[in-house]
Design an enzyme around this catalytic site. Structure first.
Site, PDB file in Angstrom:
ATOM      1  N   CYS A 362       0.830  -1.207   0.000  1.00 28.48           N
ATOM      2  CA  CYS A 362       0.000   0.000   0.000  1.00 28.48           C
ATOM      3  C   CYS A 362       0.858   1.249   0.000  1.00 28.48           C
ATOM      4  O   CYS A 362       0.904   1.998   0.970  1.00 28.48           O
ATOM      5  CB  CYS A 362      -0.920  -0.011   1.203  1.00 28.48           C
ATOM      6  SG  CYS A 362      -1.957  -1.454   1.184  1.00 28.48           S
ATOM      7  N   GLU A 363       1.593   1.440  -1.087  1.00 24.63           N
ATOM      8  CA  GLU A 363       2.462   2.604  -1.245  1.00 24.63           C
ATOM      9  C   GLU A 363       2.648   2.869  -2.711  1.00 24.63           C
ATOM     10  O   GLU A 363       2.949   1.940  -3.462  1.00 24.63           O
ATOM     11  CB  GLU A 363       3.854   2.308  -0.666  1.00 24.63           C
ATOM     12  CG  GLU A 363       3.969   2.772   0.728  1.00 24.63           C
ATOM     13  CD  GLU A 363       5.359   2.823   1.276  1.00 24.63           C
ATOM     14  OE1 GLU A 363       6.214   3.494   0.691  1.00 24.63           O
ATOM     15  OE2 GLU A 363       5.535   2.218   2.325  1.00 24.63           O
ATOM     16  N   TYR A 391      21.030  -8.292  -2.953  1.00 24.26           N
ATOM     17  CA  TYR A 391      20.322  -7.289  -2.154  1.00 24.26           C
ATOM     18  C   TYR A 391      18.812  -7.282  -2.400  1.00 24.26           C
ATOM     19  O   TYR A 391      18.175  -6.242  -2.289  1.00 24.26           O
ATOM     20  CB  TYR A 391      20.923  -5.889  -2.398  1.00 24.26           C
ATOM     21  CG  TYR A 391      22.410  -5.839  -2.128  1.00 24.26           C
ATOM     22  CD1 TYR A 391      22.897  -5.973  -0.831  1.00 24.26           C
ATOM     23  CD2 TYR A 391      23.332  -5.700  -3.166  1.00 24.26           C
ATOM     24  CE1 TYR A 391      24.269  -5.957  -0.579  1.00 24.26           C
ATOM     25  CE2 TYR A 391      24.700  -5.684  -2.915  1.00 24.26           C
ATOM     26  CZ  TYR A 391      25.155  -5.816  -1.625  1.00 24.26           C
ATOM     27  OH  TYR A 391      26.500  -5.805  -1.374  1.00 24.26           O
TER      28      TYR A 391
HETATM   29  N1  LLP Z   1      32.675  -5.049   1.344  1.00 23.89           N
HETATM   30  C1  LLP Z   1      32.106  -4.147   2.149  1.00 23.89           C
HETATM   31  C2  LLP Z   1      32.829  -3.666   3.318  1.00 23.89           C
HETATM   32  C3  LLP Z   1      30.821  -3.660   1.861  1.00 23.89           C
HETATM   33  O1  LLP Z   1      30.271  -2.775   2.664  1.00 23.89           O
HETATM   34  C4  LLP Z   1      30.142  -4.134   0.708  1.00 23.89           C
HETATM   35  C5  LLP Z   1      28.796  -3.672   0.400  1.00 23.89           C
HETATM   36  C6  LLP Z   1      30.777  -5.095  -0.092  1.00 23.89           C
HETATM   37  C7  LLP Z   1      32.060  -5.519   0.244  1.00 23.89           C
HETATM   38  C8  LLP Z   1      30.143  -5.672  -1.313  1.00 23.89           C
HETATM   39  O2  LLP Z   1      29.799  -4.712  -2.263  1.00 23.89           O
HETATM   40  P1  LLP Z   1      29.265  -5.216  -3.691  1.00 23.89           P
HETATM   41  O3  LLP Z   1      30.394  -5.942  -4.353  1.00 23.89           O
HETATM   42  O4  LLP Z   1      28.109  -6.093  -3.444  1.00 23.89           O
HETATM   43  O5  LLP Z   1      28.876  -3.969  -4.391  1.00 23.89           O
HETATM   44  N2  LLP Z   1      21.977  -2.511  -0.630  1.00 23.89           N
HETATM   45  C9  LLP Z   1      22.723  -1.837  -1.681  1.00 23.89           C
HETATM   46  C10 LLP Z   1      24.184  -2.216  -1.671  1.00 23.89           C
HETATM   47  C11 LLP Z   1      24.852  -1.945  -0.349  1.00 23.89           C
HETATM   48  C12 LLP Z   1      26.281  -2.374  -0.364  1.00 23.89           C
HETATM   49  C13 LLP Z   1      26.821  -2.403   1.012  1.00 23.89           C
HETATM   50  N3  LLP Z   1      28.174  -2.829   1.110  1.00 23.89           N
HETATM   51  C14 LLP Z   1      22.070  -2.169  -3.025  1.00 23.89           C
HETATM   52  O6  LLP Z   1      21.047  -2.838  -3.055  1.00 23.89           O
HETATM   53  O7  LLP Z   1      22.546  -1.714  -4.068  1.00 23.89           O
END
Ligand code: LLP
Length: 433
Positions: A362-363, A391
């Site tokens: 509901c948004e 994610y």
């Molecule tokens: N290492 C650290 C210390 C991190 O904080 C992160 C992600 C990663 C590795 C991995 O990053 P990746 O390779 O997945 O980009 N919820 C957001 C993304 C948040 C990322 C947080 N940290 C989204 O849905 O895009």
């Protein structure tokens, strides 16, 4: 044709993902349904491993940032691929241990680990703790002393590198809740504290500059700044720290215009810069770590939904509503993230119908996207949204008391249930009678 290499149209005209007919999956397991190709996950892991081998003689470790998608099936797949695991909470650590990941290959991250999480990690024998603050170093020292252990620690340094990505997923700038700033001298203070701590074995420095980054230069610059910092530490203390964690953040293709870097390009460029720096400065080449999350899982995942109401507002917009939404994928609502989709049971038809794909919460902001082009849908069709492996499940919720979807994995071409669908009873399980 599709943003994911795992996807194609089969002879029945249906969308096939990782060799399995998605319409059949929707029938067998119901919708909404997360589908993760472990075959694809392992192939992605292999690319990183091969790149580290090719460009750096394998002198390092790739860690899967499990926050991207954490469950026992994925933990097993990445650890069987030789990866280490980055966890950021007691819950992720618990999941990794349940999946029998070797604790020595688990690294514990997080900007505000609680005392009980630190105790859990230290008692479980995790291989490394990435310390984020001065007070955390005190806590690690105290808990390690109590348990009589010596804990391997890397200090999270903030290099002040600003990568161009969404503000919420940028982490390497000075004004950040993460890490200790090199520029302000806080990182050095952390290093000195760790070196003076009896139960801490300071192994090196870690860093992460942000997420969904498409350029190689910020990673090279980050690596060089951290190397300079290692040299400064050596000059000041005489201690040569041996480990350098570059972090993750490697962008993936959500829409055709996204142009991601390959593991080979990222690791190749970073390794070359590190080697050049070491040759020039006489500093020994460090043990290098990378922490991809999204790059391992995003395009190895899709979500299947059932189309419900199709509403056409003359001259304004079409709305295609699905049986999921921001409770299984909050990324549009949070970041205006972009996606591509396909009507799985009409995948051989032309995609010429532009619509907002709307969730059932509901948004008004509960959309998967505002302008997504798909095949003309009808109620009851199966809609597949691509690139949902990272994610999505990990940021899902029970908003509007919707049960979380099940997750099916595909391994060696066979599908199996990896996470069962939540029930209404699950949702009310913690409520008073
Ligand atoms: N290492 C650290 C210390 C991190 O904080 C992160 C992600 C990663 C590795 C991995 O990053 P990746 O390779 O997945 O980009 N919820 C957001 C993304 C948040 C990322 C947080 N940290 C989204 O849905 O895009």
């Amino acid at each position: 044709m599709f943003v994911s290499d795992n996807a194609k149209v089969n002879s029945a005209g249906n969308l096939e993902f990782s060799g399995v007919d998605t319409v059949a999956l929707a029938q067998k397991y119901g919708t909404p349904l997360y589908v993760t190709s472990l075959d694809g996950v392992k192939a992605s892991c292999a690319e990183f491993t091969a790149a580290l081998e090719k460009h750096y003689g394998g002198r390092g470790m790739i860690l899967y940032a499990s926050k991207a998608n954490c469950n026992t099936a994925i933990c097993k797949a990445v650890s069987s691929s030789g990866f280490g695991l980055d966890v950021v909470s007691g819950g992720e650590l618990y999941t990794a241990l349940k999946a029998k990941v070797n604790p020595a290959k688990i690294c514990f991250h997080g900007n505000n680990k609680t005392d009980s999480e630190l105790r859990f990690a230290i008692e479980s024998g995790v291989g490394r703790i990435f310390a984020d603050s001065m007070s955390e170093l005190d806590d690690i020292e105290a808990i390690a002393a109590e348990t009589g252990k010596k804990v391997k620690v890397l200090v999270r340094a903030n290099p002040g590198v600003e990568a161009s990505t969404h503000e919420y997923i940028m982490t390497g700038q000075v004004d950040s809740k993460f890490g200790l700033s090199i520029e302000k001298g806080d990182a050095l203070a952390g290093v000195l504290k760790a070196l003076a701590s009896e139960h801490i074995e300071l192994a090196g420095i870690d860093c992460h500059i942000g997420s969904q980054i498409f350029e190689v230069l910020p990673f090279e610059d980050e690596a060089e700044m951290l190397m300079r910092f290692l040299v400064d530490i050596r000059e000041l203390t005489g201690v040569t720290l041996q480990e350098l964690n570059i972090g993750g953040g490697f962008g993936v293709r959500y829409v055709p215009s996204d142009d991601p870097l390959s593991a080979d390009m990222i690791i190749g460029a970073v390794a070359a810069r590190v080697k050049r720096f070491c040759a020039e400065s006489g500093f020994p080449e460090p043990f290098l770590m990378f922490e991809p999350g999204r790059a391992i899982v995003a395009n190895n995942g899709i979500t299947l939904y059932t189309v419900g109401c199709v509403k056409e507002i003359e001259g304004v917009r079409n709305y295609v509503s699905i049986d999921g939404g921001m409770f299984d994928n909050p990324r549009y609502a949070l970041y205006k993230a972009r996606y591509t989709a396909c009507v799985a049971n009409r995948a051989d038809r032309p995609a010429d119908y532009s619509a907002a794909i709307a969730g059932k919460c509901c948004e008004s902001g509960d959309l998967i996207g505002k302008d997504i082009t798909i095949q003309r849908p009808e109620r009851g069709d199966v809609l597949a949204v691509f690139t949902t492996g990272a994610y999505n499940y990990s940021m899902s919720s029970n908003y509007n008391r919707n049960p979380r979807p099940a997750m099916v994995v595909i391994e060696n071409g066979e599908d199996r249930l990896a996470i069962r669908r939540e029930t209404y009873a699950d949702i009310a399980a913690f409520d008073e009678e």
